[in-house]
Design an enzyme around this catalytic site. Sequence first.
Site, PDB file in Angstrom:
ATOM      1  N   HIS A  69      40.835 -38.124  32.516  1.00 32.71           N
ATOM      2  CA  HIS A  69      39.441 -37.871  32.858  1.00 32.71           C
ATOM      3  C   HIS A  69      38.824 -36.757  32.021  1.00 32.71           C
ATOM      4  CE1 HIS A  69      40.295 -40.317  36.440  1.00 32.71           C
ATOM      5  NE2 HIS A  69      38.995 -40.476  36.507  1.00 32.71           N
ATOM      6  N   GLY A  70      39.625 -35.864  31.525  1.00 35.83           N
ATOM      7  CA  GLY A  70      39.040 -34.807  30.717  1.00 35.83           C
ATOM      8  C   GLY A  70      40.049 -33.785  30.261  1.00 35.83           C
TER       9      GLY A  70
END
Length: 486
Positions: free
Chosen positions: A326-327
């Site tokens: 996700h990041g």
Amino acid sequence: MLFNSLSFAVFLPIVFILYWLIGSKHLRFQNVLLLVASYFFYAFWDYRFLFLLMFSTFLDYSTGIKVHEAESKALKKFWLWLSVIINLGFLCVFKYYNFFTDSFAALLSGFGFRSNFGVIDVVLPVGISFYTFHGLSYIFDIYKKRIEPTKNFVDYSLFVSFFPLLVAGPIERATHLLPQIKAKREFSYTTATDGLRQIMWGLFKKIVIADNCAEYANMVFNNYTHYPGSVLAMGAVFFAFQIYCDFSGYSDIALGTARLFGIELIRNFAFPYFSRDIAEFWRRWHISLSSWFRDYLYIPLGGSKGSKLNQVRNIFIIFIVSGLWHGASWTFIAWGALNALYFMPLLLLKRNRNNIETVAQGKLLPRLTDVLKMSLTFTLTVFAWIFFRAEDIPHAFSYISGIFSRSILVLPTGESFMGGTVNVGAVIVLVVLFTVVEWIGREHQFAIAKTGLGWPKPVRWVFYLSVVVCIFYFTGVSQQFVYFQF
């Protein structure tokens, strides 16, 4: 190009009309049109990264054929790992290089060593995590002999680049989408109108719920030191609805748009906030990603087989990797690890498959025990979302400490939320009404899939018109789709 933009409102009808004017008898030209439209859709954001998408497509198309034709297992593995390393190499450079070098430099400085790693100042190509996983699943499935590679480059390119799913999913499988791309597609009025209803509901979720919740969530998270614990708790709940309606709204628009062209995409959300435990939540949230990690990471690691220690290890790996997907931030890793901890009691007590069916199936109201379970699961999820939303780990802990303070008992006032384009009370009412509609439609593909189909036509159209009016009336400050950053 954003789904909720004027440019897309012009782009989609043009492609739709041309597509069906070509007709189902000319499948090859239909696919070429969709591919050209998809590349235009992507280049509309930044044409420079279109070449990266094309290179990734050509790489996996070529290595897929090489894996299939290789006569030895060693050669098959060579071509497989070549695709994996190059794909993940691009992903790491664009998305994770700065994170890993900064983290390593911080670690060295903790031991008294100085380091001077260069920082890459690049824009993250939109959708790179999604189309990279499209290609990798294709290569893995060929290696495992689940499918044979396609020799048609246009068909494969369309599988990777089909514009409804290109920048934020769902993450498709070749076993599901490629046969549809190769098959003749007839226009269906029923399918098209169903797609339009899903697009409308997706726009409602994004514009009316997500964007307005985002205003207040941003206000609270960005100025959390000025608010009492009760307002911080409300801000976390606002973010929970923001991210759900933002991402599931995007998925609804993507699935509805694909249906206009006679294509069914993988379902990505199944009303996750009505889950009775965390295991059920993850079976219903971002389904295409959860199933991807299950099939291509969790099961190859051993899955739920072997010792309890191995099972615990596998769960932590899959959740932490999911967080990192996700990041490039420790907050996402913390979010993943926290969800792994939530999952542990269910795994150790063998209760992770207890809630398979939809809650209160066939009934209007749930049992009290189901209400309590859903409330607990939602509370745990909202708490985890704080790490997802926070700028960094200190921000997350400061925010949490603000919630669990004496000020949690201070009632929020309207003054706490001054500055939004819509009154906070109106947003709360909208969220409650939205939740009721979602509850009523929870057994269907999307909340209003069956709403009004049995009503008299004038009543049905009044309902649809009301939804459209809400979309325009409650349009606030436009917010970028949350998952574009991934």
